[in-house]
Design a protein around this motif. Structure first.
Motif, PDB file in Angstrom:
ATOM      1  N   ARG A   1       0.838  -1.210   0.000  1.00  0.00           N
ATOM      2  CA  ARG A   1       0.000   0.000   0.000  1.00  0.00           C
ATOM      3  C   ARG A   1       0.867   1.251   0.000  1.00  0.00           C
ATOM      4  O   ARG A   1       0.602   2.204  -0.736  1.00  0.00           O
ATOM      5  N   PHE A   2       1.923   1.271   0.839  1.00  0.00           N
ATOM      6  CA  PHE A   2       2.817   2.436   0.845  1.00  0.00           C
ATOM      7  C   PHE A   2       3.505   2.592  -0.506  1.00  0.00           C
ATOM      8  O   PHE A   2       3.642   3.706  -1.011  1.00  0.00           O
ATOM      9  N   GLN A   3       3.932   1.498  -1.103  1.00  0.00           N
ATOM     10  CA  GLN A   3       4.580   1.592  -2.412  1.00  0.00           C
ATOM     11  C   GLN A   3       3.617   2.130  -3.463  1.00  0.00           C
ATOM     12  O   GLN A   3       4.003   2.946  -4.306  1.00  0.00           O
ATOM     13  N   GLU A   4       2.358   1.701  -3.403  1.00  0.00           N
ATOM     14  CA  GLU A   4       1.337   2.188  -4.332  1.00  0.00           C
ATOM     15  C   GLU A   4       1.138   3.701  -4.183  1.00  0.00           C
ATOM     16  O   GLU A   4       1.095   4.433  -5.172  1.00  0.00           O
ATOM     17  N   ILE A   5       1.038   4.164  -2.943  1.00  0.00           N
ATOM     18  CA  ILE A   5       0.833   5.594  -2.680  1.00  0.00           C
ATOM     19  C   ILE A   5       2.056   6.391  -3.116  1.00  0.00           C
ATOM     20  O   ILE A   5       1.935   7.436  -3.760  1.00  0.00           O
TER      21      ILE A   5
ATOM     22  N   SER B   1       7.877  12.404   7.153  1.00  0.00           N
ATOM     23  CA  SER B   1       7.265  11.721   8.290  1.00  0.00           C
ATOM     24  C   SER B   1       8.048  11.859   9.588  1.00  0.00           C
ATOM     25  O   SER B   1       7.576  11.425  10.636  1.00  0.00           O
ATOM     26  N   GLY B   2       9.260  12.397   9.508  1.00  0.00           N
ATOM     27  CA  GLY B   2      10.070  12.551  10.711  1.00  0.00           C
ATOM     28  C   GLY B   2      10.646  11.249  11.224  1.00  0.00           C
ATOM     29  O   GLY B   2      10.865  11.080  12.420  1.00  0.00           O
ATOM     30  N   VAL B   3      10.873  10.301  10.311  1.00  0.00           N
ATOM     31  CA  VAL B   3      11.502   9.036  10.692  1.00  0.00           C
ATOM     32  C   VAL B   3      12.772   8.862   9.871  1.00  0.00           C
ATOM     33  O   VAL B   3      12.993   9.573   8.885  1.00  0.00           O
ATOM     34  N   THR B   4      13.585   7.922  10.258  1.00  0.00           N
ATOM     35  CA  THR B   4      14.829   7.685   9.522  1.00  0.00           C
ATOM     36  C   THR B   4      14.522   6.930   8.229  1.00  0.00           C
ATOM     37  O   THR B   4      13.579   6.130   8.177  1.00  0.00           O
ATOM     38  N   PRO B   5      15.313   7.189   7.197  1.00  0.00           N
ATOM     39  CA  PRO B   5      15.127   6.419   5.956  1.00  0.00           C
ATOM     40  C   PRO B   5      15.214   4.909   6.197  1.00  0.00           C
ATOM     41  O   PRO B   5      14.481   4.141   5.587  1.00  0.00           O
ATOM     42  N   SER B   6      16.078   4.504   7.130  1.00  0.00           N
ATOM     43  CA  SER B   6      16.210   3.065   7.390  1.00  0.00           C
ATOM     44  C   SER B   6      14.912   2.473   7.936  1.00  0.00           C
ATOM     45  O   SER B   6      14.619   1.303   7.690  1.00  0.00           O
TER      46      SER B   6
ATOM     47  N   LEU C   1       4.707   3.361  13.379  1.00  0.00           N
ATOM     48  CA  LEU C   1       5.400   3.748  12.146  1.00  0.00           C
ATOM     49  C   LEU C   1       4.391   4.025  11.034  1.00  0.00           C
ATOM     50  O   LEU C   1       4.520   5.014  10.316  1.00  0.00           O
ATOM     51  N   VAL C   2       3.386   3.179  10.918  1.00  0.00           N
ATOM     52  CA  VAL C   2       2.355   3.399   9.902  1.00  0.00           C
ATOM     53  C   VAL C   2       1.690   4.757  10.117  1.00  0.00           C
ATOM     54  O   VAL C   2       1.483   5.518   9.174  1.00  0.00           O
ATOM     55  N   GLN C   3       1.392   5.087  11.375  1.00  0.00           N
ATOM     56  CA  GLN C   3       0.767   6.378  11.691  1.00  0.00           C
ATOM     57  C   GLN C   3       1.665   7.543  11.275  1.00  0.00           C
ATOM     58  O   GLN C   3       1.204   8.506  10.661  1.00  0.00           O
ATOM     59  N   LYS C   4       2.953   7.455  11.587  1.00  0.00           N
ATOM     60  CA  LYS C   4       3.884   8.532  11.230  1.00  0.00           C
ATOM     61  C   LYS C   4       3.990   8.699   9.717  1.00  0.00           C
ATOM     62  O   LYS C   4       4.018   9.821   9.207  1.00  0.00           O
ATOM     63  N   LEU C   5       4.038   7.580   9.004  1.00  0.00           N
ATOM     64  CA  LEU C   5       4.135   7.654   7.549  1.00  0.00           C
ATOM     65  C   LEU C   5       2.845   8.222   6.956  1.00  0.00           C
ATOM     66  O   LEU C   5       2.895   9.017   6.016  1.00  0.00           O
TER      67      LEU C   5
ATOM     68  N   GLY D   1       2.931  11.887   7.374  1.00  0.00           N
ATOM     69  CA  GLY D   1       3.810  12.473   6.364  1.00  0.00           C
ATOM     70  C   GLY D   1       3.152  12.547   4.990  1.00  0.00           C
ATOM     71  O   GLY D   1       3.504  13.391   4.171  1.00  0.00           O
ATOM     72  N   LEU D   2       2.205  11.670   4.754  1.00  0.00           N
ATOM     73  CA  LEU D   2       1.476  11.663   3.483  1.00  0.00           C
ATOM     74  C   LEU D   2       0.183  12.461   3.577  1.00  0.00           C
ATOM     75  O   LEU D   2      -0.589  12.518   2.625  1.00  0.00           O
ATOM     76  N   ASP D   3      -0.056  13.046   4.737  1.00  0.00           N
ATOM     77  CA  ASP D   3      -1.263  13.840   4.987  1.00  0.00           C
ATOM     78  C   ASP D   3      -2.526  13.018   4.731  1.00  0.00           C
ATOM     79  O   ASP D   3      -3.431  13.442   4.016  1.00  0.00           O
ATOM     80  N   MET D   4      -2.530  11.801   5.312  1.00  0.00           N
ATOM     81  CA  MET D   4      -3.712  10.954   5.193  1.00  0.00           C
ATOM     82  C   MET D   4      -3.987  10.273   6.523  1.00  0.00           C
ATOM     83  O   MET D   4      -3.078  10.113   7.337  1.00  0.00           O
ATOM     84  N   THR D   5      -5.232   9.904   6.741  1.00  0.00           N
ATOM     85  CA  THR D   5      -5.601   9.236   7.988  1.00  0.00           C
ATOM     86  C   THR D   5      -5.319   7.739   7.878  1.00  0.00           C
ATOM     87  O   THR D   5      -5.165   7.200   6.771  1.00  0.00           O
TER      88      THR D   5
END
Length: 81
Positions: A11-15, A30-35, A52-56, A59-63
């Motif tokens: 899903r993240f790759q699709e977005i 998202s304020g997380v490390t690339p790793s 992590l999903v919430q932070k990402l 960062g994508l401005d989605m719920t």
């Protein structure tokens, strides 16, 4: 059978593809490390944290609801038989 973690990564790759966002850019937004993002996308990793999903998603401005409202999650089989 697709796992929840695989569905989240897909899903993240699709977005990211749809918005033309690279992995490092998603991490920065998202304020997380690339790793952390690369680890989440890594098929060898079996788990992903909801935090992590919430932070990402932030960062994508989605719920989270918008994120999980996708066919890939509706198609998951029940893990407890």
């Amino acid at each position: 059978m697709t796992t929840v973690k695989e569905a989240v990564a897909a899903r993240f790759q699709e977005i990211m593809k749809g918005r033309n966002i690279k992995t490092n850019e998603l991490a920065n937004r998202s304020g997380v490390t690339p790793s952390s993002v690369y680890s989440m996308l890594d098929p060898r990793r079996k788990e992903v944290s909801v935090n992590l999903v919430q932070k990402l998603c932030d960062g994508l401005d989605m719920t989270l609801g918008e994120f999980f409202s996708a066919p890939v999650f509706d198609e998951l089989e029940q893990e407890i038989q």
